[in-house]
Enzyme design. Sequence first.
Site, short mmCIF file in Angstrom:
data_model
loop_
_atom_site.label_atom_id
_atom_site.label_comp_id
_atom_site.label_asym_id
_atom_site.label_seq_id
_atom_site.Cartn_x
_atom_site.Cartn_y
_atom_site.Cartn_z
N ILE A 242 0.83 -1.20 0.00
CA ILE A 242 0.00 0.00 0.00
C ILE A 242 0.86 1.25 0.00
O ILE A 242 1.81 1.37 0.79
CB ILE A 242 -0.93 0.01 1.23
CG1 ILE A 242 -1.88 -1.17 1.10
CG2 ILE A 242 -1.72 1.32 1.32
CD1 ILE A 242 -2.63 -1.46 2.35
N HIS B 65 0.65 4.32 1.41
CA HIS B 65 -0.22 4.82 2.48
C HIS B 65 -0.48 6.31 2.34
O HIS B 65 0.40 7.07 1.93
CB HIS B 65 0.45 4.56 3.84
CG HIS B 65 0.37 3.14 4.28
ND1 HIS B 65 -0.83 2.52 4.58
CD2 HIS B 65 1.31 2.19 4.47
CE1 HIS B 65 -0.61 1.27 4.93
NE2 HIS B 65 0.69 1.03 4.86
C1 LIG Z 1 4.20 -7.43 6.69
C2 LIG Z 1 4.61 -6.09 6.17
C3 LIG Z 1 3.68 -5.20 5.62
C4 LIG Z 1 4.07 -3.95 5.17
N1 LIG Z 1 3.18 -3.18 4.51
C5 LIG Z 1 3.58 -1.97 4.01
C6 LIG Z 1 2.70 -1.20 3.24
O1 LIG Z 1 1.60 -1.61 2.89
N2 LIG Z 1 3.12 0.03 2.84
C7 LIG Z 1 4.34 0.52 3.18
O2 LIG Z 1 4.63 1.67 2.83
N3 LIG Z 1 5.22 -0.23 3.86
C8 LIG Z 1 4.88 -1.47 4.26
N4 LIG Z 1 5.76 -2.25 4.93
C9 LIG Z 1 7.10 -1.75 5.18
C10 LIG Z 1 8.01 -1.91 3.98
O3 LIG Z 1 7.79 -3.13 3.31
C11 LIG Z 1 9.44 -1.82 4.46
O4 LIG Z 1 9.59 -0.65 5.25
C12 LIG Z 1 10.45 -1.76 3.33
O5 LIG Z 1 10.25 -2.79 2.41
C13 LIG Z 1 11.84 -1.84 3.94
O6 LIG Z 1 12.77 -1.84 2.91
P1 LIG Z 1 14.30 -2.11 3.20
O7 LIG Z 1 15.00 -1.93 1.92
O8 LIG Z 1 14.73 -1.31 4.39
O9 LIG Z 1 14.35 -3.62 3.71
P2 LIG Z 1 14.38 -4.98 2.89
O10 LIG Z 1 13.45 -4.98 1.76
O11 LIG Z 1 14.24 -6.07 3.89
O12 LIG Z 1 15.83 -5.00 2.27
C14 LIG Z 1 16.99 -5.20 3.05
C15 LIG Z 1 17.98 -5.92 2.18
O13 LIG Z 1 19.22 -6.03 2.87
C16 LIG Z 1 19.79 -7.27 2.54
N5 LIG Z 1 20.76 -7.59 3.59
C17 LIG Z 1 20.53 -7.77 4.90
N6 LIG Z 1 21.67 -8.06 5.54
C18 LIG Z 1 22.66 -8.03 4.63
C19 LIG Z 1 24.05 -8.27 4.68
N7 LIG Z 1 24.68 -8.58 5.83
N8 LIG Z 1 24.77 -8.19 3.54
C20 LIG Z 1 24.17 -7.89 2.37
N9 LIG Z 1 22.83 -7.68 2.26
C21 LIG Z 1 22.09 -7.74 3.38
C22 LIG Z 1 18.61 -8.22 2.51
O14 LIG Z 1 18.89 -9.39 1.75
C23 LIG Z 1 17.54 -7.35 1.87
O15 LIG Z 1 17.48 -7.52 0.47
C24 LIG Z 1 5.41 -3.54 5.32
C25 LIG Z 1 6.36 -4.44 5.84
C26 LIG Z 1 5.98 -5.72 6.19
C27 LIG Z 1 7.02 -6.70 6.60
#
Ligand SMILES: Cc1cc2nc3c(=O)[nH]c(=O)nc-3n(C[C@H](O)[C@H](O)[C@H](O)COP(=O)(O)OP(=O)(O)OC[C@H]3O[C@@H](n4cnc5c(N)ncnc54)[C@H](O)[C@@H]3O)c2cc1C
Length: 479
Positions: free
Chosen positions: A47, A49
């Site tokens: 979503i 939001h």
């Molecule tokens: C159940 C759920 C529902 C949600 N719904 C929504 C929504 O509807 N709308 C919204 O705006 N947000 C939503 N969110 C939040 C949103 O999905 C997250 O805030 C966002 O995807 C986070 O992105 P990120 O890149 O920080 O994390 P991630 O997508 O987890 O990416 C982190 C990356 O780091 C990599 N990584 C980790 N450790 C290492 C390492 N040591 N070395 C190399 N690579 C590493 C991982 O493999 C991963 O690819 C939701 C989250 C969840 C879980």
Amino acid sequence: MFDVIIIGAGVIGCATAYELSQFDLNVLLLDKENDVSLGASRANTAIVHGGYDPDPATLMGKYNVKGAKRCIELVDTLDIEFKKSGSLIVALDENDLKTLDKYYNRGLINGVEGMEMLDGEETRRREPNLSKEVIGALWIPESGIINPWEFTIAMAEVAVREGVKLELNQKVVDIEKNSDHYLVKTETDQFQTKYVINAAGVYSDQIHNMVAEPAFKIKPTRGQYFLLDRSAGETVKAVIFPCPTELTKGILVSPTVHENILVGPDAEGISDPEDTSTTREVLDLVAKEARRSVPSLDFRHNIRNYSGIRANSDYNDFFIKISAPNFLDLAAIKSPGLTCAPIIAEEGIKLLAEEGLELNKKDSWDGTRKIVRFKEIPKEERADFIEKNPDYGRIICRCEHITEGEIVAAIRRGLPIHSLDAIKRRAGSGLGRCQGGFCGPRVQEIIARETGISPLDILLNKTGSYILVGQTKNADKEA
Ligand SMILES: Cc1cc2nc3c(=O)[nH]c(=O)nc-3n(C[C@H](O)[C@H](O)[C@H](O)COP(=O)(O)OP(=O)(O)OC[C@H]3O[C@@H](n4cnc5c(N)ncnc54)[C@H](O)[C@@H]3O)c2cc1C
């Protein structure tokens, strides 16, 4: 030596890579998995939001509305599946109505536009499948549903096309600070860089602790879902939320960009951030809770259950800071992190500029992407299109009507392909009712033909998820 290394190719790392790709910089994006978007950015509620619920004093509250606007712009720029469905937060009793008032006022402070308070009758007129118990709702028109993994992949594809280097299967295990650079060590390699960005999702506290004193702790929080087949019909048009609490937005019922119905998620603290299992017990609760707002939900249409892990933390906000010289945390990015990703990237880059990162725009930068979705081509134009592009005349995924042309184009867009699910996330094959049961082997053949990878090495999804173990004739010999 790299100018910038980004650790983590989720939506935050990829949005940052996308933004950095317009500058004259040597950027490396690292991820421990075999594809981008395999963490929370793949498994979430999808979503964009509206911004009515985050506390205005937090970065989440400050970035949400701006983030949603920027997401909607990027949907056009990057050709991403999106529907401006709007959201309804429904009230089932008088207490809920008071809560809605609170969120209406919060929305005003956060700058949410076009909100409306509806009575029960008007709410059900708009959404006839809602419970008769619904006595009112808050309507948020400036929100919608997006394809979250496509959003992430699209930004990575453009970043890589515009010069960012991507290294997959590179788990960062240590970071060493030297006098004028960092040495980022993975299980197999090491890379020198002037600046480091930590976008490691549920592991962002561990990466932070490699260079700075502990400042926050991730509390992985799992959410489980049902995905109903489109044969369930148009159960709801908008995203239907119950009244939120301070901890969660609650179990919602939402259409998806692929015309399915998504139901979930719960919120369960877990110790293993990789534990994406689903359980009967929780799913039963999710179903029961969702039926309070939409009683007619028919879970016999379920085609998949999945779960996503939130990077919730004891900091209770996005942790966006320079935590050591030339080291930027874009950490603890929980919901609404998907919505805020483009703004988090922009704000993060400003912080790095204050640290001395030189941002000289390249003479030419193309931040756009355009892809063909065969089923969206008007019927009368298809014959001509196929004559010029015969690959689009062969349907590979019958459930979703995905052609060979779309699969080949996805493979050629520049990111490495190791798995069937990589194609599912890029072209949509296998997303439908049979979940790839029929098209899987054909997709496997196309990947092998286009990339030269042996069919034996093509995975279902993550590293180790082999599909084939050998040739049957060899197996006969061995027997
Ligand atoms: C159940 C759920 C529902 C949600 N719904 C929504 C929504 O509807 N709308 C919204 O705006 N947000 C939503 N969110 C939040 C949103 O999905 C997250 O805030 C966002 O995807 C986070 O992105 P990120 O890149 O920080 O994390 P991630 O997508 O987890 O990416 C982190 C990356 O780091 C990599 N990584 C980790 N450790 C290492 C390492 N040591 N070395 C190399 N690579 C590493 C991982 O493999 C991963 O690819 C939701 C989250 C969840 C879980």
